[in-house]
Structure formats: C-alpha cells, structure tokens
Design a protein around this motif. Sequence first.
Motif, short mmCIF file in Angstrom:
data_model
loop_
_atom_site.label_atom_id
_atom_site.label_comp_id
_atom_site.label_asym_id
_atom_site.label_seq_id
_atom_site.Cartn_x
_atom_site.Cartn_y
_atom_site.Cartn_z
N VAL A 157 15.93 53.63 -0.51
CA VAL A 157 16.69 53.83 0.72
C VAL A 157 17.95 52.98 0.72
O VAL A 157 17.93 51.78 0.44
CB VAL A 157 15.83 53.45 1.95
CG1 VAL A 157 16.67 53.47 3.23
CG2 VAL A 157 14.66 54.41 2.09
N GLY A 158 19.08 53.62 1.01
CA GLY A 158 20.34 52.92 1.24
C GLY A 158 20.87 53.32 2.59
O GLY A 158 20.59 54.43 3.08
N VAL A 159 21.64 52.45 3.24
CA VAL A 159 22.13 52.73 4.59
C VAL A 159 23.61 52.40 4.67
O VAL A 159 24.05 51.35 4.21
CB VAL A 159 21.35 51.93 5.65
CG1 VAL A 159 21.87 52.27 7.05
CG2 VAL A 159 19.85 52.21 5.56
N LEU A 160 24.37 53.30 5.29
CA LEU A 160 25.80 53.13 5.45
C LEU A 160 26.19 53.45 6.89
O LEU A 160 25.81 54.50 7.42
CB LEU A 160 26.56 54.05 4.50
CG LEU A 160 28.09 53.99 4.52
CD1 LEU A 160 28.56 52.64 3.98
CD2 LEU A 160 28.69 55.13 3.71
N CYS A 161 26.93 52.54 7.53
CA CYS A 161 27.47 52.81 8.87
C CYS A 161 28.78 53.57 8.69
O CYS A 161 29.76 53.03 8.17
CB CYS A 161 27.69 51.51 9.63
SG CYS A 161 28.37 51.74 11.28
N ASP A 162 28.79 54.82 9.13
CA ASP A 162 29.97 55.68 8.95
C ASP A 162 31.03 55.47 10.02
O ASP A 162 32.20 55.78 9.80
CB ASP A 162 29.54 57.15 8.95
CG ASP A 162 28.57 57.47 7.84
OD1 ASP A 162 28.91 57.19 6.68
OD2 ASP A 162 27.47 57.98 8.13
N GLY A 163 30.62 54.98 11.18
CA GLY A 163 31.60 54.81 12.24
C GLY A 163 31.03 54.05 13.43
O GLY A 163 29.84 54.17 13.74
N LEU A 164 31.89 53.26 14.07
CA LEU A 164 31.51 52.50 15.26
C LEU A 164 32.69 52.56 16.22
O LEU A 164 33.77 52.05 15.91
CB LEU A 164 31.15 51.07 14.89
CG LEU A 164 30.47 50.17 15.94
CD1 LEU A 164 29.85 48.95 15.27
CD2 LEU A 164 31.46 49.70 17.01
N GLU A 165 32.50 53.20 17.36
CA GLU A 165 33.59 53.33 18.33
C GLU A 165 33.10 52.94 19.72
O GLU A 165 31.96 53.24 20.09
CB GLU A 165 34.12 54.78 18.37
CG GLU A 165 34.78 55.22 17.07
CD GLU A 165 35.35 56.62 17.17
OE1 GLU A 165 35.19 57.24 18.26
OE2 GLU A 165 35.94 57.10 16.19
N TYR A 166 33.99 52.28 20.47
CA TYR A 166 33.66 51.88 21.84
C TYR A 166 34.24 52.90 22.81
O TYR A 166 35.42 53.28 22.71
CB TYR A 166 34.20 50.49 22.14
CG TYR A 166 33.52 49.39 21.35
CD1 TYR A 166 32.34 48.83 21.80
CD2 TYR A 166 34.05 48.94 20.15
CE1 TYR A 166 31.70 47.83 21.07
CE2 TYR A 166 33.43 47.94 19.41
CZ TYR A 166 32.25 47.39 19.88
OH TYR A 166 31.62 46.42 19.16
N ALA A 167 33.42 53.34 23.75
CA ALA A 167 33.85 54.31 24.77
C ALA A 167 34.44 53.58 25.97
O ALA A 167 34.28 52.36 26.12
CB ALA A 167 32.67 55.17 25.21
N ASP A 168 35.11 54.33 26.83
CA ASP A 168 35.75 53.75 28.01
C ASP A 168 34.74 53.10 28.95
O ASP A 168 35.08 52.16 29.67
CB ASP A 168 36.55 54.82 28.77
CG ASP A 168 37.76 55.30 27.97
OD1 ASP A 168 38.22 54.54 27.09
OD2 ASP A 168 38.23 56.43 28.23
N ASP A 169 33.51 53.64 28.97
CA ASP A 169 32.50 53.08 29.88
C ASP A 169 31.82 51.83 29.30
O ASP A 169 30.90 51.28 29.90
CB ASP A 169 31.46 54.12 30.24
CG ASP A 169 30.66 54.62 29.03
OD1 ASP A 169 30.89 54.10 27.91
OD2 ASP A 169 29.83 55.52 29.20
#
Length: 303
Positions: free
Chosen positions: A216-228
Amino acid sequence: MNEKNVVFASGFVALVGRPNAGKSTLLNACVGEKLAITSPVAQTTRRRMRAVVNTDHSQLVIIDTPGLHKPKDALGSELNRSALGELAGADVVALLVDATKPVGTGDAWVARHVAASSAPYKLLVLTKADVAGPEQVAAQLAAVRDLVELNDELVVSAREGFNVDAFVELVSAHLPEGPRWFPEGMDVDATPEDLVAEFVREKLFCNLRQELPHSVGVLCDGLEYADDGHASIEVTVLVEREGQKAIVVGHGGQMIKRVGVQARRDIERLLGCKVYLDLKVRVAPQWRRDEREIRRLGYSSED
C-alpha cells in the motif's frame, strides 16, 4: 551563570534502529503531539521526518528514520538508504533497541553502521521499558554493549513518558553551539499533504495488519480550503493487484469508509478544521519496484 553568557546549542539527532524499535513513538513523545505515524506493522515509517523540540537554551531537530532491514525490493533499498544517509550529518545518533526482543544479527548490522558514523555523540536508547522486566532490561543492555561501544545509554518508555525528558536533556547537553535551524512555532518539516497521506496510511496499516500493508502506498492529490472554513482533501491509495484493491475497499466499501473515518480525526486535529476526505483506490502493478513511483510518493532517499 549570567543569562547573557548561556550558550545556545542546536543540532540534528538521528533516531536509527530496526523496524518497530519505537523511533516514531519516541519522536512523538519528545514533541508532545502525534506527528509520526505508528502501527504494529514493521517498516511503518517510510518518510524521513524532522521534528523540532525547543528548550530555553537549545533546539533539537529529531530525525525519525525508516527501520533498517534486509530489503526485498526497490522500496526497501530506498528506505535503507534514507535511514543510513541521516547518519552522515547528525550531531547525535541514538541507536534504539526494543527491550522486549532478543538482540540479533539485524541489531548487530545497525550497530556497526552507528559505530562507523562520524557523529561525536552516540547514545543507546533501550525502548519499551514499560513492557519489559528489570532482568530483561539488564540482559538487553549487556547484549548491546557486546555489539558496540557507545558514549551513553538510557532506558525509556515513550508511551508512559518515562525518561523522555531525560532523553531531551541528555541530548541537548551534547549538541554544539549553533543557531535555531527552524523558527519557533514550526514543529515539523513535512507539509500538510505529506502528513495527510501518512495518517491515511497508518489507518490502513492498523486495520489491515499483515494482509497487504507493504503493498500500500498513499498520495495526497489535493488539499483546498473552502470559504466556510472546511478543507476538501483528495487522497489516492495505491495497491499492486485487483485482489488487494478489493481488500482495501472492503465488502460494500466498509473498510475504506472505516479508514476514512479514523484518518479524518487525526487530519482535523492537524488542520484545526472540519475535513471532507475523498479516498480513491488505484491499482499500480509493481509500484514498489518503480523508482519513479517511489519518488512520486515521497519515499525516495533523495527527498
């Protein structure tokens, strides 16, 4: 001594040892929060992590390294290179040995590398003292002394907090005079994306145990903060075969859902906000033998 005459010490402290020797647990105990992942599965640590511990008169940069082991593939070789590479520039090398497991040829191999390192101060740290009796501890210390001559030794239980402060004080006393390498308030050199991927991988290891963790390998593809104020995170879990994908997803998606719920708790604590976590599972045949894939996942010794 006048406060103005106190010398500020700083330096790099490499934690090395066999898999499951307790390196990540000790790092977390020194920092006072969970940064490095832990699990009962050997070779959980894949990324070199630098955590910062500040005292009034010192700054320790503690380096958690992958457990040294006999490699079976390109991933294993990279992990060993990463761990051994940290010996070169360390001011202190701490050799961690599990108090509950017999000292063997693997420990002897690690001890030889520690002995050959140029670090001016080398310390034996006997871990997991909370689950080892006094006779067992004494026997382990004697066994390691037969392997290598080090400057000092310390018995700790990171889980119980026993001698953790003593470890920080002892190491601080043997650091050279130097600057703060990291600004106050920065406790780790990993990005939020790196930590997210690690927390997900930890939950996979803990839930799957020996079924397929090293595939098993794990990759974070994206992290975005929403307006709320919440964070939306996309994560890809890599496996090597379709059958492994079925195990990770679980019947009716129950396994991947459980992993997501558990990982979300750590991620929300890390980011300080609510999190929407989207986990996908992808088959990448033989990814552990693919140096490009290993580098993309951040497990390369060059990272």
